[in-house]
Design a protein around this motif. Structure first.
Motif, PDB file in Angstrom:
ATOM      1  N   THR A   1       0.851  -1.188   0.000  1.00  0.00           N
ATOM      2  CA  THR A   1       0.000   0.000   0.000  1.00  0.00           C
ATOM      3  C   THR A   1       0.885   1.235   0.000  1.00  0.00           C
ATOM      4  O   THR A   1       2.074   1.159   0.323  1.00  0.00           O
ATOM      5  CB  THR A   1      -0.894   0.056   1.256  1.00  0.00           C
ATOM      6  OG1 THR A   1      -0.045   0.193   2.415  1.00  0.00           O
ATOM      7  CG2 THR A   1      -1.781  -1.179   1.384  1.00  0.00           C
ATOM      8  N   LYS A   2       0.292   2.357  -0.330  1.00  0.00           N
ATOM      9  CA  LYS A   2       1.038   3.614  -0.293  1.00  0.00           C
ATOM     10  C   LYS A   2       1.513   3.897   1.131  1.00  0.00           C
ATOM     11  O   LYS A   2       2.652   4.324   1.336  1.00  0.00           O
ATOM     12  CB  LYS A   2       0.176   4.761  -0.807  1.00  0.00           C
ATOM     13  CG  LYS A   2       0.923   6.065  -0.900  1.00  0.00           C
ATOM     14  CD  LYS A   2       0.075   7.163  -1.523  1.00  0.00           C
ATOM     15  CE  LYS A   2       0.865   8.448  -1.629  1.00  0.00           C
ATOM     16  NZ  LYS A   2       0.096   9.519  -2.260  1.00  0.00           N
ATOM     17  N   ASP A   3       0.659   3.645   2.124  1.00  0.00           N
ATOM     18  CA  ASP A   3       1.052   3.875   3.521  1.00  0.00           C
ATOM     19  C   ASP A   3       2.249   3.023   3.917  1.00  0.00           C
ATOM     20  O   ASP A   3       3.167   3.501   4.595  1.00  0.00           O
ATOM     21  CB  ASP A   3      -0.117   3.594   4.468  1.00  0.00           C
ATOM     22  CG  ASP A   3      -1.207   4.642   4.392  1.00  0.00           C
ATOM     23  OD1 ASP A   3      -0.941   5.750   3.876  1.00  0.00           O
ATOM     24  OD2 ASP A   3      -2.334   4.365   4.846  1.00  0.00           O
TER      25      ASP A   3
ATOM     26  N   SER B   1       5.813   4.578   5.030  1.00  0.00           N
ATOM     27  CA  SER B   1       6.359   4.329   6.368  1.00  0.00           C
ATOM     28  C   SER B   1       7.711   3.623   6.278  1.00  0.00           C
ATOM     29  O   SER B   1       8.630   3.917   7.053  1.00  0.00           O
ATOM     30  CB  SER B   1       5.376   3.540   7.237  1.00  0.00           C
ATOM     31  OG  SER B   1       5.139   2.262   6.700  1.00  0.00           O
TER      32      SER B   1
ATOM     33  N   LEU C   1       3.694  12.829   5.796  1.00  0.00           N
ATOM     34  CA  LEU C   1       3.458  11.859   6.870  1.00  0.00           C
ATOM     35  C   LEU C   1       3.968  12.415   8.201  1.00  0.00           C
ATOM     36  O   LEU C   1       3.274  12.346   9.221  1.00  0.00           O
ATOM     37  CB  LEU C   1       4.155  10.544   6.532  1.00  0.00           C
ATOM     38  CG  LEU C   1       3.956   9.362   7.452  1.00  0.00           C
ATOM     39  CD1 LEU C   1       2.517   8.873   7.384  1.00  0.00           C
ATOM     40  CD2 LEU C   1       4.900   8.228   7.047  1.00  0.00           C
TER      41      LEU C   1
ATOM     42  N   HIS D   1       1.615   2.827  -6.797  1.00  0.00           N
ATOM     43  CA  HIS D   1       1.196   3.593  -5.612  1.00  0.00           C
ATOM     44  C   HIS D   1       1.826   4.988  -5.533  1.00  0.00           C
ATOM     45  O   HIS D   1       1.233   5.896  -4.950  1.00  0.00           O
ATOM     46  CB  HIS D   1       1.544   2.811  -4.345  1.00  0.00           C
ATOM     47  CG  HIS D   1       0.948   1.437  -4.334  1.00  0.00           C
ATOM     48  ND1 HIS D   1      -0.360   1.208  -3.976  1.00  0.00           N
ATOM     49  CD2 HIS D   1       1.479   0.225  -4.662  1.00  0.00           C
ATOM     50  CE1 HIS D   1      -0.614  -0.090  -4.079  1.00  0.00           C
ATOM     51  NE2 HIS D   1       0.480  -0.702  -4.481  1.00  0.00           N
TER      52      HIS D   1
END
Length: 191
Positions: A13-15, A19, A66, A52
């Motif tokens: 995922t992009k998250d 991270s 973020l 992504h």
């Protein structure tokens, strides 16, 4: 948390990409970040990342957002405007020291002041509560943000310690700078 090469159940995922990229930058700096290294750490084909994020610049922008989104808890609290401004400066410092490699990069960007961000909004509230006239709030806020940003840049790159000395140099230098900023606003209000 980074994903190992044998992690079949983990969905990219992009998250997760952001991270993991932030972990890389925190550990080794912006220059160590590459799409190939990021993909290897995630255990995926590098081309999978591009579903992504568009490129490395988008990853850097994403991790910067973020970190600044992580500052959403910052709000003006109780106390005098002097205490509030001091707290805000120390919150900005804590954020910078938590991610020195990223902040070194962000401070070099010409738009590191995020006018919609929590730091800026809180700073404007504090300056208004101090009694600055509305036309001066944004100009004064911008100057303060640039001054504190420059000060923090000297701290994260080690210049402050080289100039002042060893030990508590960064703490003492930052405390003195914040005190001078507060004194300067007090003098301006009294003029």
């Amino acid at each position: 948390m980074a994903v190992g090469a044998n992690s079949v159940d983990q969905r990219l995922t992009k998250d997760l990409i952001l991270s993991t990229a932030l972990e890389m930058v925190d550990a080794d700096g912006i220059q160590a970040l590459s799409m190939r290294k990021l993909a290897a750490l995630l255990g995926v084909n590098p081309m999978s990342l591009y579903h992504h994020v568009t490129n490395k610049a988008a990853v850097v922008d994403g991790i910067t957002r973020l970190v600044t989104e992580g500052a959403r808890h910052i709000a003006v609290g109780p106390g005098t405007w002097q205490e509030q401004l001091t707290r805000l400066a120390y919150e900005f410092r804590a954020l910078s020291l938590a991610h020195p490699h990223l902040m070194r990069h962000a401070f070099a960007d010409d738009d590191f002041i995020q006018r919609r961000g929590p730091m800026w909004q809180s700073l404007c509230v504090v300056l208004r509560s101090a009694g600055l006239p509305d036309p001066e709030v944004e100009q004064t806020g911008a100057v303060l943000a640039v001054m504190v940003g420059g000060l923090l840049l000297t701290e994260v790159n080690g210049t402050m310690q080289r100039l002042i000395g060893t030990g508590e140099a960064d703490d003492a230098g930052f405390a003195l700078a914040v005190s001078l900023l507060v004194d300067g606003i007090e003098a301006r209000l009294g003029a």
